[in-house]
Write a protein that holds these residues in place. Structure first.
Motif, PDB file in Angstrom:
ATOM      1  N   PRO A   1      37.043  58.145  75.035  1.00 12.59           N
ATOM      2  CA  PRO A   1      37.388  59.562  75.171  1.00 12.59           C
ATOM      3  C   PRO A   1      36.335  60.263  76.008  1.00 12.59           C
ATOM      4  O   PRO A   1      35.311  59.666  76.368  1.00 12.59           O
ATOM      5  CB  PRO A   1      37.365  60.069  73.720  1.00 12.59           C
ATOM      6  CG  PRO A   1      36.444  59.154  73.014  1.00 12.59           C
ATOM      7  CD  PRO A   1      36.587  57.816  73.686  1.00 12.59           C
ATOM      8  N   LEU A   2      36.561  61.518  76.295  1.00 16.90           N
ATOM      9  CA  LEU A   2      35.579  62.286  77.053  1.00 16.90           C
ATOM     10  C   LEU A   2      34.229  62.235  76.351  1.00 16.90           C
ATOM     11  O   LEU A   2      34.145  62.475  75.139  1.00 16.90           O
ATOM     12  CB  LEU A   2      36.047  63.743  77.167  1.00 16.90           C
ATOM     13  CG  LEU A   2      37.177  63.997  78.163  1.00 16.90           C
ATOM     14  CD1 LEU A   2      37.740  65.390  77.962  1.00 16.90           C
ATOM     15  CD2 LEU A   2      36.691  63.824  79.583  1.00 16.90           C
ATOM     16  N   GLN A   3      33.206  61.932  77.121  1.00 17.00           N
ATOM     17  CA  GLN A   3      31.836  61.811  76.605  1.00 17.00           C
ATOM     18  C   GLN A   3      31.707  60.730  75.521  1.00 17.00           C
ATOM     19  O   GLN A   3      30.721  60.700  74.795  1.00 17.00           O
ATOM     20  CB  GLN A   3      31.316  63.153  76.071  1.00 17.00           C
ATOM     21  CG  GLN A   3      31.192  64.201  77.170  1.00 17.00           C
ATOM     22  CD  GLN A   3      30.697  65.539  76.658  1.00 17.00           C
ATOM     23  OE1 GLN A   3      30.016  65.620  75.653  1.00 17.00           O
ATOM     24  NE2 GLN A   3      31.044  66.589  77.364  1.00 17.00           N
TER      25      GLN A   3
ATOM     26  N   VAL B   1      36.849  77.899  73.333  1.00 17.40           N
ATOM     27  CA  VAL B   1      36.303  76.560  73.600  1.00 17.40           C
ATOM     28  C   VAL B   1      37.226  75.802  74.562  1.00 17.40           C
ATOM     29  O   VAL B   1      36.758  75.142  75.502  1.00 17.40           O
ATOM     30  CB  VAL B   1      36.119  75.770  72.281  1.00 17.40           C
ATOM     31  CG1 VAL B   1      35.824  74.300  72.559  1.00 17.40           C
ATOM     32  CG2 VAL B   1      35.002  76.369  71.448  1.00 17.40           C
ATOM     33  N   ALA B   2      38.535  75.921  74.346  1.00 14.02           N
ATOM     34  CA  ALA B   2      39.499  75.221  75.212  1.00 14.02           C
ATOM     35  C   ALA B   2      39.391  75.714  76.654  1.00 14.02           C
ATOM     36  O   ALA B   2      39.362  74.909  77.597  1.00 14.02           O
ATOM     37  CB  ALA B   2      40.916  75.428  74.685  1.00 14.02           C
TER      38      ALA B   2
ATOM     39  N   ARG C   1      28.970  55.033  78.896  1.00 17.27           N
ATOM     40  CA  ARG C   1      29.351  56.401  78.527  1.00 17.27           C
ATOM     41  C   ARG C   1      30.329  56.967  79.553  1.00 17.27           C
ATOM     42  O   ARG C   1      30.144  56.813  80.762  1.00 17.27           O
ATOM     43  CB  ARG C   1      28.097  57.279  78.455  1.00 17.27           C
ATOM     44  CG  ARG C   1      28.352  58.682  77.930  1.00 17.27           C
ATOM     45  CD  ARG C   1      27.021  59.371  77.654  1.00 17.27           C
ATOM     46  NE  ARG C   1      27.184  60.773  77.305  1.00 17.27           N
ATOM     47  CZ  ARG C   1      27.461  61.208  76.081  1.00 17.27           C
ATOM     48  NH1 ARG C   1      27.617  60.355  75.102  1.00 17.27           N
ATOM     49  NH2 ARG C   1      27.591  62.491  75.840  1.00 17.27           N
TER      50      ARG C   1
ATOM     51  N   PHE D   1      38.908  51.776  75.398  1.00 14.76           N
ATOM     52  CA  PHE D   1      39.267  53.194  75.477  1.00 14.76           C
ATOM     53  C   PHE D   1      38.010  54.016  75.274  1.00 14.76           C
ATOM     54  O   PHE D   1      37.217  53.738  74.376  1.00 14.76           O
ATOM     55  CB  PHE D   1      40.292  53.560  74.402  1.00 14.76           C
ATOM     56  CG  PHE D   1      40.622  55.032  74.378  1.00 14.76           C
ATOM     57  CD1 PHE D   1      41.460  55.579  75.334  1.00 14.76           C
ATOM     58  CD2 PHE D   1      40.068  55.863  73.425  1.00 14.76           C
ATOM     59  CE1 PHE D   1      41.742  56.943  75.336  1.00 14.76           C
ATOM     60  CE2 PHE D   1      40.357  57.231  73.420  1.00 14.76           C
ATOM     61  CZ  PHE D   1      41.187  57.761  74.374  1.00 14.76           C
TER      62      PHE D   1
ATOM     63  N   GLU E   1      36.059  74.505  78.151  1.00 13.46           N
ATOM     64  CA  GLU E   1      36.084  73.061  78.418  1.00 13.46           C
ATOM     65  C   GLU E   1      36.953  72.747  79.625  1.00 13.46           C
ATOM     66  O   GLU E   1      36.607  71.906  80.450  1.00 13.46           O
ATOM     67  CB  GLU E   1      36.609  72.310  77.189  1.00 13.46           C
ATOM     68  CG  GLU E   1      35.575  72.098  76.114  1.00 13.46           C
ATOM     69  CD  GLU E   1      34.479  71.132  76.553  1.00 13.46           C
ATOM     70  OE1 GLU E   1      34.755  69.943  76.715  1.00 13.46           O
ATOM     71  OE2 GLU E   1      33.341  71.592  76.742  1.00 13.46           O
ATOM     72  N   GLN E   2      38.105  73.420  79.716  1.00 13.01           N
ATOM     73  CA  GLN E   2      39.004  73.191  80.856  1.00 13.01           C
ATOM     74  C   GLN E   2      38.288  73.556  82.155  1.00 13.01           C
ATOM     75  O   GLN E   2      38.350  72.823  83.148  1.00 13.01           O
ATOM     76  CB  GLN E   2      40.279  74.026  80.688  1.00 13.01           C
ATOM     77  CG  GLN E   2      41.338  73.767  81.750  1.00 13.01           C
ATOM     78  CD  GLN E   2      41.930  72.374  81.668  1.00 13.01           C
ATOM     79  OE1 GLN E   2      42.037  71.802  80.585  1.00 13.01           O
ATOM     80  NE2 GLN E   2      42.286  71.810  82.810  1.00 13.01           N
TER      81      GLN E   2
ATOM     82  N   ILE F   1      40.814  81.221  65.366  1.00 11.08           N
ATOM     83  CA  ILE F   1      41.722  80.829  66.457  1.00 11.08           C
ATOM     84  C   ILE F   1      41.119  81.215  67.808  1.00 11.08           C
ATOM     85  O   ILE F   1      41.177  80.446  68.777  1.00 11.08           O
ATOM     86  CB  ILE F   1      43.109  81.463  66.258  1.00 11.08           C
ATOM     87  CG1 ILE F   1      43.735  80.912  64.976  1.00 11.08           C
ATOM     88  CG2 ILE F   1      44.012  81.193  67.456  1.00 11.08           C
ATOM     89  CD1 ILE F   1      45.016  81.573  64.559  1.00 11.08           C
TER      90      ILE F   1
ATOM     91  N   ARG G   1      35.061  73.653  82.662  1.00  6.27           N
ATOM     92  CA  ARG G   1      33.978  72.698  82.926  1.00  6.27           C
ATOM     93  C   ARG G   1      34.524  71.391  83.502  1.00  6.27           C
ATOM     94  O   ARG G   1      33.982  70.850  84.460  1.00  6.27           O
ATOM     95  CB  ARG G   1      33.225  72.418  81.626  1.00  6.27           C
ATOM     96  CG  ARG G   1      31.995  71.564  81.786  1.00  6.27           C
ATOM     97  CD  ARG G   1      31.316  71.325  80.451  1.00  6.27           C
ATOM     98  NE  ARG G   1      32.121  70.515  79.540  1.00  6.27           N
ATOM     99  CZ  ARG G   1      32.228  69.197  79.601  1.00  6.27           C
ATOM    100  NH1 ARG G   1      31.593  68.534  80.548  1.00  6.27           N
ATOM    101  NH2 ARG G   1      32.983  68.530  78.755  1.00  6.27           N
ATOM    102  N   LEU G   2      35.640  70.920  82.934  1.00  6.23           N
ATOM    103  CA  LEU G   2      36.201  69.644  83.390  1.00  6.23           C
ATOM    104  C   LEU G   2      36.752  69.749  84.816  1.00  6.23           C
ATOM    105  O   LEU G   2      36.692  68.788  85.580  1.00  6.23           O
ATOM    106  CB  LEU G   2      37.307  69.186  82.433  1.00  6.23           C
ATOM    107  CG  LEU G   2      36.831  68.807  81.025  1.00  6.23           C
ATOM    108  CD1 LEU G   2      38.013  68.484  80.125  1.00  6.23           C
ATOM    109  CD2 LEU G   2      35.886  67.615  81.080  1.00  6.23           C
TER     110      LEU G   2
ATOM    111  N   ALA H   1      39.718  61.187  79.933  1.00  6.80           N
ATOM    112  CA  ALA H   1      39.588  60.034  79.053  1.00  6.80           C
ATOM    113  C   ALA H   1      39.911  58.769  79.856  1.00  6.80           C
ATOM    114  O   ALA H   1      40.641  58.823  80.849  1.00  6.80           O
ATOM    115  CB  ALA H   1      40.544  60.169  77.874  1.00  6.80           C
TER     116      ALA H   1
ATOM    117  N   LEU I   1      38.591  78.718  68.930  1.00  4.93           N
ATOM    118  CA  LEU I   1      39.213  77.490  69.430  1.00  4.93           C
ATOM    119  C   LEU I   1      39.760  77.692  70.846  1.00  4.93           C
ATOM    120  O   LEU I   1      39.592  76.827  71.723  1.00  4.93           O
ATOM    121  CB  LEU I   1      40.338  77.070  68.473  1.00  4.93           C
ATOM    122  CG  LEU I   1      40.615  75.583  68.356  1.00  4.93           C
ATOM    123  CD1 LEU I   1      39.423  74.850  67.788  1.00  4.93           C
ATOM    124  CD2 LEU I   1      41.842  75.343  67.476  1.00  4.93           C
ATOM    125  N   VAL I   2      40.398  78.828  71.063  1.00  3.74           N
ATOM    126  CA  VAL I   2      40.967  79.114  72.383  1.00  3.74           C
ATOM    127  C   VAL I   2      39.840  79.253  73.414  1.00  3.74           C
ATOM    128  O   VAL I   2      39.931  78.732  74.532  1.00  3.74           O
ATOM    129  CB  VAL I   2      41.833  80.400  72.333  1.00  3.74           C
ATOM    130  CG1 VAL I   2      42.248  80.827  73.733  1.00  3.74           C
ATOM    131  CG2 VAL I   2      43.066  80.171  71.460  1.00  3.74           C
TER     132      VAL I   2
END
Lengths: 133, 299
Positions: free
Chosen positions: A103-105, A30-31, A69, A101, A34-35, A24, A37-38, A75, A27-28
């Protein structure tokens, strides 16, 4: 013996719990990364790559592979892109490409069919519109 | 004091060893697959996951944890009564098991770890994690555990382990139940035609992995998760009830049912290419094999 999480817990249970927290936690992490970075990127964006080196001739036409790309931070639900074939500064052929459609990347691959030899004419993409969720 | 429901052999004592801990984890995983796979196997869930931002994914993960905690407090998946902090940690373990199950499913389908962005993988897992973790958390209720690992708990006679013609008949009953389970799921999935979208998004090279995962999960659900009759199933001397033979036979039955339902709902016809049929049948066979396993456990 206690049924609580503390005193009665065996080594096997501690290891299982530690591995679960690791899953867990990964996963957190990475989230969050990613947030972050975005948030540093500048909104939605698309990149089109023509693979003219692998173009093939079919009769009077040339088939040129391309890839669109999503390089932005969101998205894309749909987009319209124009492909232009140029002779110098003059547009000699155009075609509209729709992206359903991405998605990201995400990448949409396809082929662009033109009657102009990509070895002699230049290719250009123009983003006309783009929708985000 | 609330007691978890459905479990027939729950004890208050903790301090369990590796066999019990692993057994509970596999049982929770199997239950999560049974409940979650039909939900995961919809293009809309993937599409929603693709659109989720990382922060939205975190909220979904937190919501899934709260739901899982409630289910663990009410039912649970461990072979002991959870109280206080044990419920909190059990819910953490259930959520982690669900995440690992989803990683396996999405990876086998080529939907994560195949060039996709980390946030896309995160979104797909976050959108689908709640039903799977709920499935893990209700393992004690979904298919009650035996009285003991060796079976025969509760003094009830089991129909497994019988020999000769009776054993063969039991094997055929099980295949019939597998067909019924697979039919139940296929009739729910095929009419909405998500399968066409799914087929177009799953790389062909992943189909062997999907077959292997289907067989592995089916085997785990019936023969390695401690559900009813597991020990007696292992003890049967009938060829059709041998774990590997029964797993493969039930999988083939699930594929046959998938083929039949696809044809009945005209998703394939005489004009379909053989590879298109193969593609659809293998992918539909994935959730169908889970349902077939559930059907076999139901009898």
């Amino acid at each position: 013996m206690s049924a609580g999480a503390g005193d009665g817990r065996s080594l096997a249970e501690w290891v299982t719990l530690a591995l679960s927290l690791l899953v867990i936690g990964t996963l957190v992490t990475v989230a969050v990364m990613e947030q972050s970075r975005l948030e540093q990127q500048e909104g939605p964006g698309l990149t089109v790559i023509f693979d003219a080196d692998h173009a093939t001739r079919r009769g009077d036409s040339y088939v040129i592979p391309y890839a669109i790309r999503n390089t932005g931070s969101e998205a894309i639900t749909s987009a319209e892109i124009w492909f232009d074939v140029l002779e110098g500064a003059t547009v000699v052929e155009s075609a509209e490409i729709r992206v359903a459609f991405l998605p990201l990347q995400g990448t949409q691959r396809g082929i662009f069919v033109t009657t102009h030899d990509p070895a002699r004419y230049a290719l250009r993409d123009r983003l006309e519109s783009l929708q985000i969720p | 004091m609330s007691q978890p429901r459905g479990g027939s052999s729950l004890s208050v004592a903790s301090g369990r060893g590796w066999p019990d801990v692993l057994d509970d984890a596999v049982r929770g995983l199997a239950s999560g697959f049974l409940v979650g796979v039909p939900v995961v196997f919809t293009a809309d869930v993937w599409w929603l996951g693709d659109q989720s931002s990382p922060i939205e994914s975190l909220f979904l993960l937190a919501a899934a944890y709260v739901l899982t905690l409630a289910a663990v407090a009410w039912i649970g998946f461990q072979r002991r009564v959870a109280r206080g902090w044990a419920r909190v940690t059990d819910a953490v373990e259930a959520l982690a098991i669900a995440i690992l199950a989803l990683v396996a499913i999405f990876w086998s389908l080529g939907l994560i770890g195949d060039g996709q962005a980390a946030s896309v993988a995160l979104g797909r897992i976050a959108v689908a994690v709640a039903p799977v973790s709920l499935g893990v958390a209700i393992a004690n209720h979904l298919l009650a555990r035996d009285g003991s690992v060796g079976d025969g708990g509760g003094g009830l006679p089991t129909p497994y382990g019988v020999r000769g013609a009776e054993g063969r008949q039991q094997g055929l009953y099980e295949l019939g139940a597998a067909a019924a389970g697979a039919l139940f799921l296929c009739i729910a999935v095929v009419p909405v035609d998500d399968l066409s979208a799914i087929v177009s998004r799953v790389p062909v090279r992943n189909l062997p992995v999907v077959i292997l995962l289907s067989l592995l999960v089916s085997y785990s659900v019936v023969f390695a998760s401690g559900f009813t009759g597991e020990g007696a199933r292992h003890g049967s001397d009938d060829l059709l009830q041998h774990p590997l033979v029964e797993t493969v036979a039930a999988y083939l039955v699930a594929l046959g049912v998938a083929l039949l339902v696809l044809w009945l709902f005209r998703r394939i016809d005489a004009g379909s290419q053989p590879f298109e049929i193969y593609n659809k049948v293998i992918l539909l066979g994935f959730p169908a094999s889970m349902a077939a396993a559930a059907g076999r456990l139901a009898i």
